[in-house]
Design an enzyme around this catalytic site. Structure first.
Site, PDB file in Angstrom:
ATOM      1  N   ARG D 257      25.957  -2.587   0.668  1.00  0.00           N
ATOM      2  CA  ARG D 257      26.774  -2.249   1.832  1.00  0.00           C
ATOM      3  C   ARG D 257      28.078  -3.020   1.738  1.00  0.00           C
ATOM      4  O   ARG D 257      28.099  -4.223   1.935  1.00  0.00           O
ATOM      5  CB  ARG D 257      26.002  -2.664   3.102  1.00  0.00           C
ATOM      6  CG  ARG D 257      26.596  -2.158   4.413  1.00  0.00           C
ATOM      7  CD  ARG D 257      25.987  -2.888   5.603  1.00  0.00           C
ATOM      8  NE  ARG D 257      26.624  -4.184   5.779  1.00  0.00           N
ATOM      9  CZ  ARG D 257      26.018  -5.266   6.261  1.00  0.00           C
ATOM     10  NH1 ARG D 257      24.740  -5.249   6.594  1.00  0.00           N
ATOM     11  NH2 ARG D 257      26.688  -6.397   6.387  1.00  0.00           N
ATOM     12  N   HIS D 261      28.051  -4.497   9.005  1.00  0.00           N
ATOM     13  CA  HIS D 261      26.855  -3.759   9.422  1.00  0.00           C
ATOM     14  C   HIS D 261      27.253  -2.609  10.344  1.00  0.00           C
ATOM     15  O   HIS D 261      26.885  -1.460  10.129  1.00  0.00           O
ATOM     16  CB  HIS D 261      25.860  -4.690  10.123  1.00  0.00           C
ATOM     17  CG  HIS D 261      24.744  -3.945  10.776  1.00  0.00           C
ATOM     18  ND1 HIS D 261      23.808  -3.235  10.058  1.00  0.00           N
ATOM     19  CD2 HIS D 261      24.427  -3.765  12.087  1.00  0.00           C
ATOM     20  CE1 HIS D 261      22.962  -2.649  10.897  1.00  0.00           C
ATOM     21  NE2 HIS D 261      23.314  -2.948  12.135  1.00  0.00           N
ATOM     22  N   TYR D 270      28.048 -14.523   7.215  1.00  0.00           N
ATOM     23  CA  TYR D 270      26.828 -14.677   6.417  1.00  0.00           C
ATOM     24  C   TYR D 270      26.948 -14.335   4.931  1.00  0.00           C
ATOM     25  O   TYR D 270      25.981 -14.434   4.193  1.00  0.00           O
ATOM     26  CB  TYR D 270      25.676 -13.887   7.044  1.00  0.00           C
ATOM     27  CG  TYR D 270      25.997 -12.416   7.316  1.00  0.00           C
ATOM     28  CD1 TYR D 270      25.899 -11.478   6.292  1.00  0.00           C
ATOM     29  CD2 TYR D 270      26.363 -11.984   8.581  1.00  0.00           C
ATOM     30  CE1 TYR D 270      26.175 -10.143   6.536  1.00  0.00           C
ATOM     31  CE2 TYR D 270      26.653 -10.650   8.835  1.00  0.00           C
ATOM     32  CZ  TYR D 270      26.555  -9.731   7.814  1.00  0.00           C
ATOM     33  OH  TYR D 270      26.824  -8.415   8.047  1.00  0.00           O
TER      34      TYR D 270
HETATM   35  C1  TPP Z   1      13.215  -2.127  15.784  1.00  0.00           C
HETATM   36  C2  TPP Z   1      14.630  -2.576  15.689  1.00  0.00           C
HETATM   37  N1  TPP Z   1      14.899  -3.884  15.646  1.00  0.00           N
HETATM   38  C3  TPP Z   1      16.171  -4.308  15.548  1.00  0.00           C
HETATM   39  C4  TPP Z   1      17.191  -3.419  15.507  1.00  0.00           C
HETATM   40  C5  TPP Z   1      18.642  -3.917  15.396  1.00  0.00           C
HETATM   41  N2  TPP Z   1      19.154  -3.519  14.086  1.00  0.00           N
HETATM   42  C6  TPP Z   1      19.898  -2.408  13.938  1.00  0.00           C
HETATM   43  S1  TPP Z   1      20.181  -2.064  12.332  1.00  0.00           S
HETATM   44  C7  TPP Z   1      19.374  -3.469  11.829  1.00  0.00           C
HETATM   45  C8  TPP Z   1      19.265  -3.770  10.375  1.00  0.00           C
HETATM   46  C9  TPP Z   1      18.685  -2.644   9.614  1.00  0.00           C
HETATM   47  O1  TPP Z   1      18.679  -2.953   8.275  1.00  0.00           O
HETATM   48  P1  TPP Z   1      18.301  -1.893   7.154  1.00  0.00           P
HETATM   49  O2  TPP Z   1      17.018  -1.238   7.536  1.00  0.00           O
HETATM   50  O3  TPP Z   1      18.355  -2.568   5.853  1.00  0.00           O
HETATM   51  O4  TPP Z   1      19.415  -0.764   7.278  1.00  0.00           O
HETATM   52  P2  TPP Z   1      20.986  -0.912   7.021  1.00  0.00           P
HETATM   53  O5  TPP Z   1      21.604  -1.250   8.344  1.00  0.00           O
HETATM   54  O6  TPP Z   1      21.181  -1.927   5.984  1.00  0.00           O
HETATM   55  O7  TPP Z   1      21.429   0.447   6.584  1.00  0.00           O
HETATM   56  C10 TPP Z   1      18.856  -4.152  12.914  1.00  0.00           C
HETATM   57  C11 TPP Z   1      18.101  -5.404  12.827  1.00  0.00           C
HETATM   58  C12 TPP Z   1      16.871  -2.061  15.579  1.00  0.00           C
HETATM   59  N3  TPP Z   1      17.801  -1.103  15.559  1.00  0.00           N
HETATM   60  N4  TPP Z   1      15.582  -1.670  15.659  1.00  0.00           N
END
Ligand code: TPP
Ligand code: TPP
Ligand code: MG
Ligand code: MG
Lengths: 361, 324, 324, 361
Positions: D257, D261, D270
């Site tokens: 990425r 975020h 970070y």
């Molecule tokens: C159950 C849940 N916990 C926390 C969040 C907050 N949150 C949104 S995206 C994210 C990280 C997701 O990481 P990843 O699955 O690697 O997807 P990426 O964003 O890297 O595409 C978090 C912790 C959420 N959306 N859902």
């Protein structure tokens, strides 16, 4: 990880090379046998107490006695257990009296859990944390307990029990994955008894074995004959060492549930009697007894006497337990919080008044 | 003594308390290097290290359940949920494990964890970053539920939560994380769990609220005062247990009640207050009990202004109740 | 026409409907060969085969979520949860996916699943086989919630649930699965969702209940009649939406209300009824609104008789309200 | 399962043996490049719209374009997608107009989702089911959709997207385990972009790779260079075939990425800028462009023109979209149920009245 670790075969014939690695005195082996026997006999009594309408429900242990008893014997005093509802053996090995267990079952006024929930093995003095009934929910707390021990640098290992059905729950995944990430001192003991109520393990997962799931978490997998108490004992020792050194373990103990799922189940709906009889040949007590007798550690006569002694003790204790007075109605309101908020007092006053009215006339 | 925001007060309280008590452990997603998405845990990792400030996998069930296990061990875990909307993935851990542990073990084991995180709308967060889900927790016996509206209370209530032996759901209204400032004393003081705060005394009508809506209720009360209506405003602060005495005393005095909260109306917390009053204060009521609440829909992205209790709606309801 | 138990009516309705509509699929733990632990799905596997009667892994989240996916596809899944106490492991699927799908996609997708299973105490089941958790679902916008008390209604409501387009939480009071018998017509008929049933007309007091407590309320009403009190008994049947009209009409007539349910009092469904009445019928109320409910504790194994609303407590409350 | 499948290296140099197995016309490759380019450019605009206060939030796609675009190109028309919040590419390949996407972002009166939720890619006509924001919750519905297709014997495959963080959730486990047990036609596409907000993938799991987790479910694991669109395309074809034949696939696409975020994140908290710059060298557009140019499929000039064209179209569309009227307030109350119950009518009447008062003065 898909090989089955076994020391005693189905007839109790020992693998000499493997047993030489275990350090077990005859006394300890006799103790292990005795504990299994208590579980077997008490289990039958708990079934009967339920049928007599005395106890609410019971999940029989028959055929699986070697696992809880073997793991508990291989543990150290300071270790902690997070069992399921089918792990009577832990209580026995950790010194719970038959009387206490009966009081729990009857939810009477001497039930240390105050009749708040049934069938839960555990207590502070045994280092056993009673399980949640919802399957696998307790695995996260077990993991957290191990995490705390690691933070505190305390030398203990956590043994968390689950069934084959329990592997399908999200909480299983989140907990074990966590243990892998933080390299926690924990051994997950999966009793693969081939069934989750009516469903065979093939309906739980398409993975080759349960132990192989360890790969998904970067932890160690072990696969053990759960009907062979010497294998369980020895594997647990090894697993414990691994966990203590930061490599958590998923230990699959392959066994078979000979009885019904619980007292409210009727297994004839979903499996044949032949299958059960076939599996009965592999059950752990006969196997270990054969070993003890053929190695001159126990005689048939001593075994008979031991059985009788246990039977007698339980019978006597049942007589005592059934006459213990019931729990007072106030206990409904205790232990919800550390203090009792106004609304619970309000509710309790009403209920106590009603109870007293009912019981004075 | 410093002037602090709600987020700032929580942050400094965490630091103060963690310095005093090494059993306190903070865990959650992004609580470490990131400092939490609202920076409530900022600086903790640097000061207390990775054993006590734990960046966790994306696993709400494990976060709550692990915290429970740590509490059983004797630590004092504070689990952060990134948004309370995401707590439902660990809901079984809260309802079946954390809330019931003390009860089902006859008091032998307990899990006094604090689960804290942001709630509330007003930040254009859509349906999964805006919910105010207190009903689910208040209805679950064994949990205490706290929703501070002021930096001072946030500190005092967090310290109270740490001092007691029951699991606490600690909801932080994110819309006021940085909008409300207040002088907050350094060092230790507590605000009792179960005590409401009468923010403004008045004779004509009682407005009961909590969280971010307390501030809007105060504003509405001021507007109503311009029309010569004397409004009493109560900030509940804790929802379980809740302060029935303060509520009853006020309503017995005013005879009129408006309840304001962000959660949907149906079985929102206002329902319990209304039911308590309909049981315990019926003869004092001079007007219908009105609830000004979020709508019984998921939280919408568009038009959230109208989804939430508006200043105008609160004020109009006050007038309606007074003129009944 | 046959005399059927509640469980029997559900079983035969499932069979009738599955014969008519091959999109109906039943899934859950032990629903197949075992026929469900309460035998509500007995015989389905034999008749409809393993593609439509699916024995699933022990995975509540997946059971609900998979059902949602099947519904999106166009099937009509009926998911069984073995006890509603175990639904919390899949709660996120219900709250975040099933309840909100129609809304968040602007009506493009929908998940009209039926989640059915046993609720209620009275079988010595302890805290994890006895809960009556309707509050969690009623408070969640997007779900419809049904609790039948009679075999006839169970059938008519299940057919209504299958005919409509919204997700339904269908709670079956296990204590009356086999204790209540009733003539139930063969073939198709419906009982409308959202309509209460006035089981007994009366003038002095309205008793509002649902589920197994309907029967105890009827008994209490009979006892009260012996003391010359005329009791109206309402069986709500559906809690979301609930029949405000029938409630209001009755209370405007009697002026007195007792609400009876098994769920804990605080934010139990009775709170919403009381709040609605305190808003919409205050001037008609001649006595405090009383709730006779389960206690605000986890469901205890011992003394469950006293935990639940007793016949005596309901009757005494009726007397108290009438003599107020 | 831990080897990385790659066809184009970081400079766009092709593995001749592997590419010979793929059947892709020049036109199709150009189309794929164009789609990636639209995603890249539109993504930047969505970031800007958020910063201008026009859109609520956006999760940038930069660096990950090859995955959604590659998978969508390798899919068949009837296939279904369950994306995450970061999969703009699916919408583009499946034919959503830039105007529609902008209307969604602005939650205006032409937003087909009626402003009920932000940033959700999907719609009936695209065979894309919008995701839940809670991570991995959607995987179960994807699994159920595939289960229904299997029951109905329909010839389609489901592609369910998730992130590396998403693998830690219980719903991931329960869903994939289910697909294994029932041998469903589904491919789980895990975009391992190395981060879940601030947390590196090592904090999600101790397993060697993500693809290796397939072992725990008895399904097939694949590990692909997610920045190589030809590898993604070719692996997807193979995965699709496998899933259709009853062997579900967990396909890990390794990527990075490059952006924050979301628009509300600040990655400098970070990770270092050096790390990002290092990883930028592997990004998928440059790589594919180099391949297309060095193989004479595209010229520098054509590429510049294509960019300009896309920029221009988006700019024009933004101008239109920002002037679309807002949503009426009633839509708050629509689509909660199929019919509107009395209590929602009651609430709506109040709100509409207030809205009208506010807007008449
Ligand atoms: C159950 C849940 N916990 C926390 C969040 C907050 N949150 C949104 S995206 C994210 C990280 C997701 O990481 P990843 O699955 O690697 O997807 P990426 O964003 O890297 O595409 C978090 C912790 C959420 N959306 N859902
Ligand atoms: C979450 C949850 N779902 C369903 C149940 C009902 N239930 C009780 S035990 C059981 C089967 C458990 O099987 P397994 O994990 O293999 O343990 P075993 O009973 O074989 O020891 C089920 C489905 C439950 N207790 N918890
Ligand atoms: Mg089992
Ligand atoms: Mg990621």
């Amino acid at each position: 990880m898909s090989e089955l670790y076994q020391i005693l075969d189905e007839e109790g014939v020992v693998n000499k090379q493997l047993i030489s690695k275990i350090n077990l005195s005859n006394e300890q082996m006799l103790e292990m046998y005795k504990h299994m026997l208590i579980v077997r006999i008490l289990d039958g009594w708990l079934m009967r107490l339920q049928r007599m309408g005395r106890a609410a429900i019971h999940a029989p242990n028959e055929g699986q006695e070697a696992i809880a008893v073997g793991v508990a014997h291989a543990s150290e005093k300071q270790d902690y257990f997070f069992p399921t509802y089918r792990d009577l053996g832990l209580m026995i090995v950790r010194g719970a009296s038959i009387r206490e267990i009966l009081n729990r079952w009857l939810a009477n006024s001497q039930d240390p859990l105050k009749g708040h929930e049934f069938a839960i093995y555990g207590g502070r003095k045994y280092n056993i944390v009673p399980t949640t009934t919802p399957v696998s929910v307790h695995l996260a707390a077990a993991t957290g307990f191990a995490h705390a021990a690691k933070i505190r640098k305390d030398n203990l290992v956590v043994f968390a029990f689950l069934g084959d059905g329990g592997t399908s729950k999200g909480d299983f995944h989140e907990s074990i994955n966590w243990a892998g990430v933080f390299r926690l001192p924990i051994v997950y003991v999966c009793q693969n008894n081939q069934y989750a109520i009516s469903l065979p393990v093939k309906r739980q997962t398409a993975s080759e074995t349960i132990s192989i799931k360890a790969v998904a978490y970067g932890i160690r997998g072990m696969r053990v004959d759960g009907n062979d108490i010497l294998a369980v004992y020895s594997a647990t020792k090894e697993a414990r060492e691994s966990a203590r050194n930061g490599m958590p373990v998923l230990m699959e103990c392959v066994t078979y549930r000979l009885g019904s799922h619980t007292t409210s189940d009727d297994p004839s709906r979903y499996r044949t009697q032949e299958e059960v009889e076939q599996m009965r040949k592999k059950e752990p007590l006969r196997r270990f007894k054969n070993y003890l007798i053929s190695n001159g550690i126990l005689s048939e006569k001593e075994e008979q006497e031991l059985r009788k002694e246990i039977e007698k003790e339980i019978e006597d204790e049942v007589k005592i337990a059934v006459s213990v007075p019931p729990l007072p109605v106030q206990t409904i309101f205790e232990d919800v919080y550390s203090d009792m908020p106004w609304h619970l007092k309000e509710e309790m006053d009403l209920v106590v008044k009603e109870f007293e009215e009912d019981h004075q006339s | 003594m410093a002037e602090l925001t709600l987020a700032g007060a929580l942050n400094s309280t965490l630091k103060e308390q963690m310095r005093k008590d090494d059993r306190i452990v903070v865990l959650g997603e992004d609580v470490g290097r990131r400092g939490g998405v609202f920076l409530v845990t900022e600086g903790l990792l640097e000061e207390f290290g990775p054993e006590r400030v734990i960046d966790t996998p994306l696993s709400e069930a494990a976060i709550f359940g692990v915290a429970a296990g740590m509490a059983i061990y004797g630590l004092k875990p504070i689990a952060e949920v990134q948004f309370f909307d995401f707590a439902f993935g660990g809901f079984d851990q809260i309802v079946s494990q954390i809330a019931k542990l003390r009860y089902r073990t006859g008091g032998q084991f307990k899990a006094p964890v604090i689960i804290r995180g942001p709630v509330a709308g007003g930040i254009r967060g859509g349906m999964f970053h805006s919910q105010h889900p207190e009903t689910y927790y208040v209805h679950t016996a064994g949990l205490k539920v706290i929703v501070p509206a002021f930096p001072y209370d946030a500190k005092g209530l967090l310290i109270s939560a740490l001092k007691q032996e029951d699991p606490v759901i600690f909801m932080e209204p994110k819309s006021i994380y940085r909008t409300i400032k207040q002088e907050v004393p350094d060092g230790e003081f507590t605000v009792p769990i179960g005590k409401a705060n009468v923010l403004k005394e008045g004779d004509d009508v009682t407005v009961i609220s909590y969280g971010a809506m307390v501030h809007r209720s105060l504003e509405a009360a001021e507007e109503a005062e311009k029309e010569k209506i004397s409004v009493e405003v109560i900030d509940l602060r804790t929802l379980m247990p809740f302060d029935i005495e303060t509520i009853l005393n006020s309503v017995k005095k005013t005879g009129r009640v408006v309840i304001v909260h962000e959660a949907p109306k149906t079985l929102g917390f206002g329902a319990e207050i209304a039911a308590q009053l309909a049981e315990k204060a019926l003869l004092y009521l001079e007007a219908p009990i009105m609830r000004v609440t979020g709508q019984d829909t998921p939280f919408p992205l568009a038009n959230e202004h109208y989804y939430l209790p508006t200043l105008k709606r609160i004020k109009n309801t006050i007038l309606k109740v007074v003129n009944f």
